[in-house]
Design an enzyme around this catalytic site. Structure first.
Site, PDB file in Angstrom:
ATOM      1  N   CYS A   4     140.018 -12.322 -23.216  1.00  0.00           N
ATOM      2  CA  CYS A   4     138.899 -11.662 -23.904  1.00  0.00           C
ATOM      3  C   CYS A   4     139.291 -11.374 -25.358  1.00  0.00           C
ATOM      4  O   CYS A   4     140.286 -10.691 -25.618  1.00  0.00           O
ATOM      5  CB  CYS A   4     138.521 -10.374 -23.180  1.00  0.00           C
ATOM      6  SG  CYS A   4     137.357  -9.351 -24.104  1.00  0.00           S
ATOM      7  N   CYS A   7     139.576  -7.606 -26.152  1.00  0.00           N
ATOM      8  CA  CYS A   7     140.780  -7.023 -25.533  1.00  0.00           C
ATOM      9  C   CYS A   7     141.997  -7.373 -26.384  1.00  0.00           C
ATOM     10  O   CYS A   7     142.874  -6.526 -26.614  1.00  0.00           O
ATOM     11  CB  CYS A   7     140.984  -7.545 -24.116  1.00  0.00           C
ATOM     12  SG  CYS A   7     139.953  -6.749 -22.859  1.00  0.00           S
ATOM     13  N   ASP A  30     133.421  -6.167 -38.831  1.00  0.00           N
ATOM     14  CA  ASP A  30     132.940  -7.448 -38.324  1.00  0.00           C
ATOM     15  C   ASP A  30     133.379  -8.556 -39.279  1.00  0.00           C
ATOM     16  O   ASP A  30     133.295  -8.410 -40.503  1.00  0.00           O
ATOM     17  CB  ASP A  30     131.414  -7.421 -38.200  1.00  0.00           C
ATOM     18  CG  ASP A  30     130.882  -8.544 -37.326  1.00  0.00           C
ATOM     19  OD1 ASP A  30     130.345  -8.248 -36.244  1.00  0.00           O
ATOM     20  OD2 ASP A  30     131.013  -9.727 -37.724  1.00  0.00           O
ATOM     21  N   HIS A  46     138.284  -2.737 -20.870  1.00  0.00           N
ATOM     22  CA  HIS A  46     137.292  -3.815 -20.863  1.00  0.00           C
ATOM     23  C   HIS A  46     136.089  -3.482 -19.988  1.00  0.00           C
ATOM     24  O   HIS A  46     136.234  -3.199 -18.801  1.00  0.00           O
ATOM     25  CB  HIS A  46     137.913  -5.130 -20.365  1.00  0.00           C
ATOM     26  CG  HIS A  46     136.923  -6.257 -20.348  1.00  0.00           C
ATOM     27  ND1 HIS A  46     136.766  -7.120 -21.413  1.00  0.00           N
ATOM     28  CD2 HIS A  46     135.987  -6.616 -19.427  1.00  0.00           C
ATOM     29  CE1 HIS A  46     135.792  -7.978 -21.130  1.00  0.00           C
ATOM     30  NE2 HIS A  46     135.308  -7.692 -19.933  1.00  0.00           N
ATOM     31  N   GLY A  92     121.375 -12.081 -28.009  1.00  0.00           N
ATOM     32  CA  GLY A  92     122.358 -12.285 -29.070  1.00  0.00           C
ATOM     33  C   GLY A  92     123.762 -11.818 -28.779  1.00  0.00           C
ATOM     34  O   GLY A  92     124.622 -11.898 -29.660  1.00  0.00           O
ATOM     35  N   HIS A  99     130.496  -3.659 -27.355  1.00  0.00           N
ATOM     36  CA  HIS A  99     130.776  -3.237 -28.729  1.00  0.00           C
ATOM     37  C   HIS A  99     129.495  -2.683 -29.333  1.00  0.00           C
ATOM     38  O   HIS A  99     128.418  -3.245 -29.167  1.00  0.00           O
ATOM     39  CB  HIS A  99     131.319  -4.393 -29.581  1.00  0.00           C
ATOM     40  CG  HIS A  99     130.523  -5.654 -29.462  1.00  0.00           C
ATOM     41  ND1 HIS A  99     130.628  -6.501 -28.380  1.00  0.00           N
ATOM     42  CD2 HIS A  99     129.597  -6.220 -30.285  1.00  0.00           C
ATOM     43  CE1 HIS A  99     129.803  -7.514 -28.537  1.00  0.00           C
ATOM     44  NE2 HIS A  99     129.153  -7.368 -29.680  1.00  0.00           N
ATOM     45  N   HIS A 101     127.611  -2.166 -32.768  1.00  0.00           N
ATOM     46  CA  HIS A 101     127.578  -2.531 -34.182  1.00  0.00           C
ATOM     47  C   HIS A 101     127.144  -1.290 -34.955  1.00  0.00           C
ATOM     48  O   HIS A 101     126.064  -0.741 -34.684  1.00  0.00           O
ATOM     49  CB  HIS A 101     126.535  -3.615 -34.455  1.00  0.00           C
ATOM     50  CG  HIS A 101     126.785  -4.941 -33.806  1.00  0.00           C
ATOM     51  ND1 HIS A 101     127.238  -6.036 -34.509  1.00  0.00           N
ATOM     52  CD2 HIS A 101     126.619  -5.369 -32.530  1.00  0.00           C
ATOM     53  CE1 HIS A 101     127.334  -7.079 -33.697  1.00  0.00           C
ATOM     54  NE2 HIS A 101     126.955  -6.705 -32.492  1.00  0.00           N
TER      55      HIS A 101
END
Ligand code: 5GP
Ligand code: ZN
Length: 113
Positions: A4, A7, A30, A46, A92, A99, A101
């Protein structure tokens, strides 16, 4: 070694521009920013998406949101920011480690595209 991507970023195996780290979460910029401030906040543990996070580790969901607010503050967004959890490939999501954003620093349209 985990397969991942996030991770591996959380473990420091893949470099990232980290802006906040504590025992529970990591926040990093990002790689393909969509706004002047575009930071991703992840739990170190995770979970595939926010649905799973909220069901299996609600205390971490709360810490993630706290960290997102702290990042917005430290990035100077003055409580003007957008918090996005893309959940599912159809809307998307491309990395299946949850996560948030944190986006800000420009005007945003609504509804989102
Ligand atoms: P999603 O599309 O899953 O909601 O968001 C994944 C985000 O991760 C995208 O905005 C993408 O630019 C970002 N991203 C993908 N790979 C990397 C990487 O290796 N490093 C960083 N910092 N961001 C990444
Ligand atoms: Zn992961």
């Amino acid at each position: 070694m985990s397969s991942c991507l996030f991770c591996r970023i959380a473990e420091g195996e893949i470099p990232a521009d980290v802006v906040l780290r504590n025992n529970d979460v990591v926040a990093f910029r990002d790689v393909n920013p969509q706004a002047p401030v575009h930071v991703l906040v992840i739990p170190i543990e995770h979970h595939a998406n926010v649905t799973e996070l909220s069901a299996k580790a609600p205390h971490l969901a709360s810490k993630l949101i706290d960290a997102a607010a702290a990042v917005a503050r430290s990035e100077g967004l003055d409580d003007q920011y957008r918090l996005v959890f893309n959940t599912g490939a159809d809307v998307g999501q491309s990395v299946f480690h949850v996560h948030a954003h944190v986006l800000g620093g420009r005007d945003f349209a609504w509804p989102p595209g």
